[in-house]
Design a protein around this motif. Structure first.
Motif, mmCIF file in Angstrom:
data_model
loop_
_atom_site.group_PDB
_atom_site.id
_atom_site.type_symbol
_atom_site.label_atom_id
_atom_site.label_comp_id
_atom_site.label_asym_id
_atom_site.label_seq_id
_atom_site.Cartn_x
_atom_site.Cartn_y
_atom_site.Cartn_z
ATOM 1 N N LEU A 160 0.815 -1.212 0.000
ATOM 2 C CA LEU A 160 0.000 0.000 0.000
ATOM 3 C C LEU A 160 0.846 1.257 0.000
ATOM 4 C CD1 LEU A 160 -1.907 -2.229 1.266
ATOM 5 C CD2 LEU A 160 -3.001 -0.374 2.481
ATOM 6 N N ILE A 161 1.819 1.289 0.896
ATOM 7 C CA ILE A 161 2.568 2.529 1.155
ATOM 8 C C ILE A 161 3.248 3.049 -0.101
ATOM 9 C CG2 ILE A 161 4.421 3.564 2.492
ATOM 10 C CD1 ILE A 161 1.947 2.856 4.134
ATOM 11 N N GLU A 162 3.912 2.178 -0.832
ATOM 12 C CA GLU A 162 4.639 2.635 -2.015
ATOM 13 C C GLU A 162 3.692 3.180 -3.074
ATOM 14 O OE1 GLU A 162 7.867 2.997 -2.114
ATOM 15 O OE2 GLU A 162 7.858 2.233 -0.057
ATOM 16 N N PRO A 170 -9.486 10.744 -1.175
ATOM 17 C CA PRO A 170 -8.291 11.238 -1.868
ATOM 18 C C PRO A 170 -7.678 10.166 -2.765
ATOM 19 C CG PRO A 170 -8.236 11.820 0.457
ATOM 20 C CD PRO A 170 -9.368 10.854 0.284
ATOM 21 N N PRO A 171 -7.056 10.553 -3.855
ATOM 22 C CA PRO A 171 -6.465 9.585 -4.786
ATOM 23 C C PRO A 171 -5.483 8.620 -4.127
ATOM 24 C CG PRO A 171 -6.505 11.762 -5.771
ATOM 25 C CD PRO A 171 -6.927 11.942 -4.346
ATOM 26 N N ALA A 172 -4.661 9.117 -3.213
ATOM 27 C CA ALA A 172 -3.676 8.246 -2.571
ATOM 28 C C ALA A 172 -4.350 7.144 -1.771
ATOM 29 C CB ALA A 172 -2.756 9.059 -1.669
ATOM 30 N N VAL A 173 -5.438 7.477 -1.072
ATOM 31 C CA VAL A 173 -6.185 6.479 -0.300
ATOM 32 C C VAL A 173 -6.798 5.441 -1.226
ATOM 33 C CG1 VAL A 173 -8.207 6.133 1.166
ATOM 34 C CG2 VAL A 173 -6.646 8.026 1.640
ATOM 35 N N VAL A 174 -7.389 5.910 -2.314
ATOM 36 C CA VAL A 174 -8.013 4.999 -3.277
ATOM 37 C C VAL A 174 -6.972 4.071 -3.886
ATOM 38 C CG1 VAL A 174 -9.321 4.863 -5.430
ATOM 39 C CG2 VAL A 174 -9.834 6.660 -3.770
#
Length: 561
Positions: free
Chosen positions: A160-162, A390-394
């Protein structure tokens, strides 16, 4: 005349059900040349308006001697209009005693303190590189977290993080608005496709949380279905309860997992009436599992649709992490992961799930038919007017869903650790509410004792387990809710079990035998109760038979995963 008819319709049950054409016909002149006489005759036949007109006529004859022409509308309506016109003006006095808001707030809080249900939020900061470790208010004070809903530790996974880092670098932090304005990106659509594929449905819709998803979907759907009746398990989550309330639909509550009671209630409603059965797969505070197949069969028999909350099951059960519905036909769904394969998954009409627990980020969703999803998308205020994720969460959610479709190692180790903890506590007669799931509810039965146990674990033993009190659980069923993860090792398990044993001995908290002597509570200490088998079988976990599997063997199996 239109205004008169509209007013009459609101006041009279008969007129309210009559069409506009019928009312116009009644209000035209009769053969004798008098207007409105037929309308008045009809009104006099009404049990409500007839009485009101009789009262008004009586008052009229006793208060005036002046002859008046025949009214064109019922006197009850005219009286109501005059009352509205004679409303007493609002006082604008600003010198009187004003409401004491702060005292009201403090009074409400004092009630929570007195019944020991006041909630204290601990300062817990989970450490990504040391999961399941966290620090408290001071970074140097570290504790082991044993109650998080990040069941598989995916919240710190590089998977997920990357992806989230790359997405934030490219698209920024926020979504930019609601989905219909500026917050509908390709990432949102791709995530919804992954979720639809996960649940073998035609479509899916992502919300800001599953609380919002449940509330918005139930309130919108039940509110739109004409005369809808909702059947709700009495242990359902607050989000579903709110959605049912907001829908304005009639509700019928059935006893927890009681199929006979549910069928009895279904029989009380005509088969032609729209019906929704709302229930959960895993009930998070007791760990029980809903009879999904049997409820779906009842739904089909009585013309209802099913609304299944898989919040505490997605990522955790099934060969691809779709939840308990998938797990019920494990081998079939492993080899044929698609709709129409004849599994229980095909029987469920609406799924709801979360991205904030086993999937490790935040957000919620529904999955179902394309038409159902589009209707909710088009009508639900909770979706339309909320800023999108937010896009990063998605991006992180999508990678987590995709990864857990392929990998079962995290699920397997979590289940093995759960078995070890339950077995170790059983050996010490520490009361665990029996259940077949990954939840380990340790019963205390008293709010003050539950908080004392939680506080002692944190302050003395460096273990964080939040106490669970009313209204989350019933009064007298207060507990600690322990959730093992793949990140908890053998040393951590030893420390947890030994710490609980010391606390139980020090404060003489009730053990299973004492609950049994009192007749049992919350499933603990029930005489002649049948043994509850875990939903994950030994074959699925690739270990020997339960009767031949020792706690040490389970621990070794968990360590090897």
């Amino acid at each position: 005349m239109e205004r008169v008819l509209n007013t009459a319709q609101k006041a009279c049950p008969f007129l309210h059900n009559a069409s506009a054409a019928t009312l116009r016909n009644l209000s035209t002149k009769s053969s004798s040349g008098t207007s409105s006489s037929r309308l008045i005759n009809k009104a006099q036949q009404c049990p409500v308006m007839g009485k009101a007109m009789a009262v008004q006529t009586s008052r009229f004859h006793t208060t005036t001697k002046v002859a008046t022409p025949t009214p064109t509308v019922p006197r009850a309506i005219a009286s109501n209009e005059s009352k509205k016109a004679a409303v007493t003006p609002v006082s604008h006095n600003t010198t009187g005693n004003k409401f004491d808001y702060e005292s009201f707030y403090n009074h409400q809080l004092e009630k929570k303190h007195k019944d020991k249900s006041y909630r204290y939020f601990n300062n817990i900061n989970r450490l990504a590189q040391k999961f399941p470790r966290a620090h408290t208010a001071r970074p140097e004070d570290e504790v082991t977290v044993w109650c998080a809903n990040d069941y598989l530790g995916m919240g710190r996974s590089p998977v997920l993080i990357e992806s989230m880092k790359r997405t934030m670098d490219r698209y920024g932090a926020g979504a930019g608005g609601t989905r219909n304005i500026a917050g509908n990106a390709d990432l949102h659509l791709r995530l919804e496709s992954e979720l639809a594929d996960l649940h073998h449905t035609e479509g899916a819709l992502v919300f800001s949380s599953c609380y919002v998803a449940n509330d918005a979907t139930l309130s919108t759907l039940a509110g739109k279905l004409p005369g809808c009746v909702i059947f709700s398990d009495n242990q359902n989550h607050a989000s579903m309860i709110q959605g049912i309330r907001h829908s304005g639909a009639q509700k019928k509550i059935f006893r927890h997992n009681d199929l006979a009671h549910l069928e009895e209630l279904l029989q009380s409603v005509d088969v032609s009436v729209p019906k929704i059965i709302a229930f959960e797969s895993v009930y998070s505070m007791c760990g029980s599992i809903g009879p999904i197949k049997e409820i779906c069969e009842l739904a089909k028999k009585y013309g209802a649709i099913t609304f299944l909350d898989e919040v505490h099951a997605v990522g955790m059960y099934g060969p691809r992490g779709a939840g308990v519905a998938e797990h019920l036909d494990f081998e079939l769904n492993a080899t044929q992961p698609h709709g129409g394969n004849g599994s229980v998954m095909d029987m469920v009409d609406i799924y709801t799930g979360t991205l904030g627990k086993a999937f490790g980020v935040v957000g919620g969703y529904i999955a179902g038919s394309a038409s159902l999803v589009d209707m909710v998308r088009s009508y639900a205020p909770g979706f339309i007017f909320t800023t999108s994720l937010p896009p990063a969460v998605v991006s992180g959610a999508m990678e987590s869903v995709k990864y857990l479709k392929r990998s079962g190692a995290e699920r397997t180790k979590q289940q093995l650790n759960t078995r070890v903890v339950k077995d170790r506590l059983a050996q010490l007669d520490i009361p665990v509410v029996p259940n077949p799931s990954h939840i380990v509810p340790v019963l205390l039965g008293d709010a003050e004792q539950a908080k004392l146990a939680s506080d002692t674990l944190l302050s003395e033993f460096g273990i964080y387990v939040q106490s669970i009190n009313y209204p989350t659980v019933a009064v007298g069923e207060e507990r600690l809710r322990i959730t093992p993860t793949p990140g908890h090792n053998e040393e951590m398990i030893d420390h947890l079990v030994e710490s609980l044993e010391k606390i139980w001995s020090r404060h003489s908290f009730k053990r299973v035998k004492q609950w049994e002597a009192e007749g049992g509570r919350a499933g603990v200490g029930i005489k002649d109760a049948s043994k509850v088998e875990p939903i994950w079988t030994d074959k699925q976990l690739r270990i020997g038979k339960v009767s031949e599997t020792s706690t040490q063997t389970l621990a070794s199996a968990a360590a090897s995963v």
